[in-house]
Design a protein around this motif. Structure first.
Motif, short mmCIF file in Angstrom:
data_model
loop_
_atom_site.label_atom_id
_atom_site.label_comp_id
_atom_site.label_asym_id
_atom_site.label_seq_id
_atom_site.Cartn_x
_atom_site.Cartn_y
_atom_site.Cartn_z
N LEU A 1 58.43 24.53 27.48
CA LEU A 1 56.97 24.46 27.43
C LEU A 1 56.46 23.46 26.41
N LEU A 2 57.09 23.40 25.23
CA LEU A 2 56.59 22.55 24.15
C LEU A 2 57.14 21.13 24.20
N ASP A 3 58.02 20.85 25.15
CA ASP A 3 58.59 19.50 25.26
C ASP A 3 57.70 18.60 26.12
N ASN A 4 57.99 17.31 26.05
CA ASN A 4 57.25 16.34 26.86
C ASN A 4 57.50 16.55 28.35
N HIS A 5 56.54 16.10 29.15
CA HIS A 5 56.73 16.11 30.60
C HIS A 5 57.82 15.11 31.00
N LEU A 6 58.43 15.35 32.16
CA LEU A 6 59.49 14.48 32.67
C LEU A 6 58.99 13.76 33.92
N TYR A 7 59.33 12.49 34.04
CA TYR A 7 58.88 11.69 35.19
C TYR A 7 60.04 10.86 35.73
N ASN A 8 60.01 10.62 37.03
CA ASN A 8 60.96 9.72 37.68
C ASN A 8 60.25 8.39 37.91
N PHE A 9 60.56 7.40 37.07
CA PHE A 9 59.87 6.12 37.17
C PHE A 9 60.50 5.26 38.25
N GLN A 10 59.64 4.56 38.98
CA GLN A 10 60.13 3.72 40.08
C GLN A 10 60.91 2.51 39.55
N ASP A 11 60.42 1.89 38.50
CA ASP A 11 61.05 0.70 37.95
C ASP A 11 61.45 0.92 36.50
N GLU A 12 62.31 0.05 36.01
CA GLU A 12 62.70 0.11 34.61
C GLU A 12 61.49 -0.21 33.74
N VAL A 13 61.28 0.59 32.70
CA VAL A 13 60.10 0.45 31.85
C VAL A 13 60.43 -0.46 30.67
N ASP A 14 59.50 -1.34 30.35
CA ASP A 14 59.66 -2.27 29.24
C ASP A 14 59.96 -1.52 27.94
N ASP A 15 60.87 -2.06 27.14
CA ASP A 15 61.28 -1.39 25.91
C ASP A 15 60.12 -1.20 24.93
N GLU A 16 59.10 -2.06 25.03
CA GLU A 16 57.94 -1.94 24.14
C GLU A 16 57.16 -0.67 24.41
N LEU A 17 57.34 -0.08 25.58
CA LEU A 17 56.60 1.13 25.95
C LEU A 17 57.47 2.39 25.83
N ILE A 18 58.61 2.27 25.14
CA ILE A 18 59.55 3.39 25.00
C ILE A 18 59.38 4.04 23.62
N CYS A 19 59.38 5.37 23.60
CA CYS A 19 59.38 6.11 22.33
C CYS A 19 60.81 6.11 21.78
N HIS A 20 60.95 5.75 20.49
CA HIS A 20 62.30 5.65 19.91
C HIS A 20 62.77 6.98 19.31
N ILE A 21 62.07 8.05 19.65
CA ILE A 21 62.58 9.39 19.32
C ILE A 21 63.21 10.01 20.56
N CYS A 22 62.45 10.05 21.66
CA CYS A 22 62.98 10.67 22.89
C CYS A 22 63.60 9.63 23.83
N LEU A 23 63.37 8.33 23.56
CA LEU A 23 63.89 7.24 24.37
C LEU A 23 63.36 7.27 25.80
#
Length: 658
Positions: free
Chosen positions: A11-33
Motif C-alpha cells: 500500500l505504501l509503495d510506489n505504483h507499478l507501470y509497464n512502460f512501452q519504451d525505454e525511459v530516459d535516464d534523466e527521468l529515473i529515480c535513483h532510489i527505486c530505479l
C-alpha cells in the motif's frame, strides 16, 4: 490489485507501470530505479520520487546521490514541465489478455476505472469471492463487454437522458439513419455481419466530487451547450494535478448531464460554466461515459404494464430525407428506445415522439426484439410515410416542436451515400471555411503617452501555445495608459501595434513587440472586441484574475477564419474498424452553414488511439475537400468511403476552464 495502476504492490509503495519504451535516464529515480512518480527536487539539484525520498529521509539526513546534508522540508515539487513529461510517458494496460491498449501514464487510472474490460472482470471475480452465495449465478463478462448493474431503473420522465442508475445505453454502430452514428463504418459484407453483433455501449454514472477548498476549480475544460451544434456539455480535457484528475473517474469525452441535481443537457454554454464553477465542498455530477464496443445480447422483454401505446406517422419528402431520431437499446430491457431528437429534424418538428419512448414497430414490422440497425434499415428504404407504434411510460410528456435556437443532444446524421460516391480531388481548404455569425468588431486605438509609461496589460495566447491561439488581453492593469484610455478590454484579440502584425507571433515575440513599441510617444493598437454573448462573461469568471484568465470556448467560435490555425490529423484503421468519432453540424436550410464539430470519440478506436483529435474540434476539410456548405448527410458518406486512411483538417479551441 491497486485500483490506480492495476498491479500488486504494498500500500505504501510506489505504483507499478509497464512502460512501452525505454525511459530516459534523466527521468529515473535513483532510489527505486523506476521512472519518477510525484517527483521532488532537492536543493542540491537531484530529483526523486516523493515516496522514495520520504522513506529514505526517515532513516537518513543526507541526499542519496551526493550525501550532502538534507531535510525533507527543504525539498519541493518538481516543475510542471517535468511532471508533464512524466505523465505523458506511454504505458501498457496491465491486463494484457483482455486489453491491449496503450495510454499516457496519467490516463491509466481513469482507463482502469471506466474503460478496461480486464479490470472490470477482475473486480467482478473479486466480488464473487467476497459473496460466494452469488457464485455461479452469473457468467463473467465476456471480453470487451461492460459490466453493468443487472436491473437498472428506467427513468419515468423525460428530463434525464438515460437511466439514473449506472444502466447502460447501447448506441447503434453502423446504420445509415440519422443519429445512429458511426460516420465511417465500412459497409463490406464482413462489416454488415459485424454490425449485427456489435454496438457502442454508453453508461451513466453519478460521481461525487469532494473539495477541501470550496472555491478550488475542478480542473477540466468543457465544450458544447444548446447554443452550439454540440448540444450536450462534453469534457474536452482533464488537467493534471486537478481535483477531477485526483478523483480519476471523469475522462475526456464524457458528457455531463446533471450538476447537483440540475439537468444541464439543454442549457447554454455560459449557463453550464456557471453551474460547474459554483463553489461548494461537494459536487454531484451525472455523466454519460462511452465504454467502447460490445457484443452483449439484449435481455428479455420486460412487462409493459401500465404503459401507453401511441401511433405516430412521419412523412418524408423523399427517401433520403433524415428523420432526426437517435435510437439506442439498453442492457436492462429488450427493444429499441428513442434517446434524442435531432434539432430541426422531421421528428422534432412533428413533436409527437419523446425521449425514452420504446419503438414497438415501424411500418408494421415487429421490433419488440429488434435492433437500432434493423429500424434504420426500415426507415431508410421507406419512400414517404413512416408509421411508428411506440410504448410510453405514464407521465412522460410529449416533446414540444423544436423552435429555432433550442437544443438537441443528438449526434450527427449518418445518411448513406445512396450509390456510387463521387471522386473528391484534394485541394487546400479556403480560409473562409464557413460563414460565421458576426461576434466581434474591429477597433483602432491611438493614444499619446509618456515614453516611460507602460501599456499596463498582460496577454495570453501565441502561436506557440498548444492550441495556436491569437494574442489576447488577459488583464488591463490600473497603472498603464490603456486603463486610462478605457477602450482596450480584457478578452480583446490584439491584431497589431504600430503596424507590426501580432497575429502570427508566439507569446514571447508578442511580449517583445509590445514592450519595444510601448517606448514610443504614440501607440496605435488594432484589436478585435468580442461582443457580449447570452450571459455576461465577467459574472462567470470572477475567480480568475490576471494571467490565469482565458476566454470561454464559445468566444473563440466567433473569431474570423483568418485567425484560425488549421492542422492536419491523419487517422489510419483496419477494414472492419470504425474511425471512432461522431460529428454534428453542417448546412441546414433553417440555419445556413454551421461548423462541423467532433461530438464523441469512442474508446479503443483509431481516433481514440491517435490522441490528437478532441471533442469540440471543428472539422474544416476531409482529405483537403472543404466542408463548407456540406450537409451532415453529404459529409458522412465522404468519411465512410475512406477505407484505411483519412486526413482531417481541424481547428482546435481550448474548452472553458471550470
Amino acid at each position: 490489485l491497486c485500483c490506480e495502476c492495476g498491479q500488486a504492490h504494498p500500500l505504501l509503495d510506489n505504483h507499478l507501470y509497464n512502460f512501452q519504451d525505454e525511459v530516459d535516464d534523466e527521468l529515473i529515480c535513483h532510489i527505486c530505479l523506476q521512472p519518477l512518480l510525484q517527483p521532488m527536487d532537492t536543493p542540491c539539484g537531484h530529483t526523486y520520487c516523493f515516496k522514495c525520498l520520504e522513506n529514505f529521509m526517515q532513516e537518513y539526513n543526507f541526499c542519496p546521490m551526493d550525501r550532502k546534508k538534507l531535510s525533507f522540508q527543504q525539498c519541493h515539487k518538481s516543475s510542471l514541465l517535468v511532471r508533464n513529461l512524466l505523465d505523458k510517458l506511454i504505458v501498457l494496460c496491465p491486463f494484457k489478455a483482455e486489453c491491449q491498449q496503450t495510454m499516457q501514464r496519467c490516463e491509466l487510472e481513469a482507463h482502469l476505472q471506466n474503460r478496461c474490460p480486464g479490470f472490470k472482470k477482475y473486480k467482478c471475480e473479486l466480488q464473487r469471492k467476497k459473496n460466494p452465495i452469488c457464485k455461479g449465478k452469473e457468467d463473467p463478462p465476456a471480453r470487451g463487454e461492460t459490466n453493468t448493474p443487472k436491473d437498472p431503473e428506467v427513468p419515468s420522465g423525460g428530463s434525464s437522458l438515460v437511466a439514473e442508475s449506472s444502466g447502460a445505453a447501447v448506441v447503434s454502430l453502423g446504420s445509415a439513419e440519422p443519429g445512429l452514428v458511426n460516420p465511417a463504418f465500412e459497409e463490406t459484407e464482413e462489416g454488415e455481419s459485424l454490425v449485427q453483433k456489435t454496438s457502442l455501449v454508453a453508461e451513466t454514472t453519478t460521481i461525487e466530487i469532494h473539495r477541501e477548498d470550496p472555491e478550488e476549480e475542478l480542473g477540466m475544460r468543457i465544450v458544447g451547450g444548446k447554443d452550439t451544434p454540440l448540444g450536450n456539455i462534453v469534457v474536452q480535457e482533464v488537467l493534471r494535478d486537478s481535483v477531477i484528475a485526483a478523483d480519476g473517474r471523469i475522462a475526456p469525452g464524457d458528457h455531463i448531464l446533471e450538476v447537483n441535481g440540475v439537468n444541464i443537457s439543454s442549457v447554454t454554454h455560459c449557463q453550464a460554466v456557471s453551474f460547474l464553477r459554483h463553489p461548494g465542498p461537494v459536487l454531484h455530477l451525472m455523466v454519460l461515459q462511452e465504454k467502447g464496443f460490445s457484443n452483449k445480447p439484449a435481455q428479455q422483454d420486460s412487462s409493459s404494464t401500465a404503459r401507453e401505446v401511441i401511433h405516430v406517422t412521419l412523412v418524408k419528402r423523399d427517401r433520403s430525407e433524415p428523420l432526426g431520431i437517435k435510437l439506442i437499446r439498453k442492457t436492462d430491457e429488450a427493444g429499441i428506445f428513442i434517446l434524442d431528437l435531432l434539432e430541426g429534424g422531421l421528428a422534432a418538428k412533428n413533436g409527437k415522439l419523446s425521449r425514452n419512448d420504446r419503438v414497438l414497430s415501424i411500418n408494421g414490422q415487429d421490433l419488440r426484439q429488434g435492433t437500432p440497425e434493423a429500424a434504420a434499415q426500415i426507415i431508410q428504404t421507406t419512400e414517404s410515410r413512416v408509421n411508428f407504434v411506440i410504448l410510453r411510460q405514464p407521465g412522460v410528456q410529449l416533446g414540444e416542436p423544436v423552435e429555432d435556437g433550442s437544443t438537441s443532444n443528438s449526434s450527427s446524421s449518418s445518411s448513406s451515400s445512396n450509390g456510387g460516391s463521387p471522386v473528391h480531388h484534394r485541394r487546400r481548404p479556403d480560409q473562409n471555411h464557413y460563414r460565421r455569425k458576426s461576434n466581434y468588431q474591429k477597433k483602432t486605438v491611438a493614444i499619446k503617452k509618456e515614453p516611460k509609461e507602460s501599456l499596463g496589460i498582460t496577454i495570453g495566447g501565441g502561436r506557440d501555445n498548444k492550441n495556436k491561439l491569437p494574442i489576447y488581453v488577459t488583464s488591463v492593469q490600473p497603472i498603464g495608459c490603456l486603463f486610462r484610455d478605457g477602450r482596450i478590454k480584457r478578452g480583446d484579440v490584439l491584431l497589431s501595434i504600430n503596424g507590426i502584425d501580432l497575429t502570427h507571433l508566439n507569446y514571447y515575440e508578442a511580449v517583445s513587440a509590445l514592450k519595444s513599441n510601448a517606448a514610443s510617444h504614440s501607440v496605435t493598437l488594432k484589436a478585435l472586441e468580442i461582443l457580449s454573448l447570452n450571459s455576461p462573461e465577467p459574472t462567470l469568471d470572477i475567480r480568475e484574475q490576471g494571467f490565469s484568465w482565458s476566454p470561454l470556448w464559445i468566444t473563440w467560435l466567433g473569431l474570423p477564419s483568418y485567425l484560425h490555425f488549421c492542422q492536419d490529423i491523419v487517422l489510419s484503421k483496419g477494414n472492419l474498424e470504425s474511425w471512432g468519432f461522431s460529428i454534428v453540424g453542417g448546412f441546414e436550410e433553417s440555419k445556413g452553414n454551421q461548423p462541423f464539430f467532433i461530438k464523441t470519440i469512442v474508446p479503443g478506436t483509431p481516433a481514440f488511439r491517435d490522441r490528437k483529435l478532441k471533442c469540440g474540434d471543428e472539422i474544416v476539410a476531409v482529405n483537403g475537400v472543404p466542408a463548407i456548405g456540406m450537409s451532415n448527410s453529404q459529409l458522412i458518406p465522404m468519411l465512410k468511403e475512406q477505407r484505411n486512411k483519412v486526413t482531417l483538417t481541424v481547428v482546435s479551441w481550448p474548452g472553458s476552464l471550470v
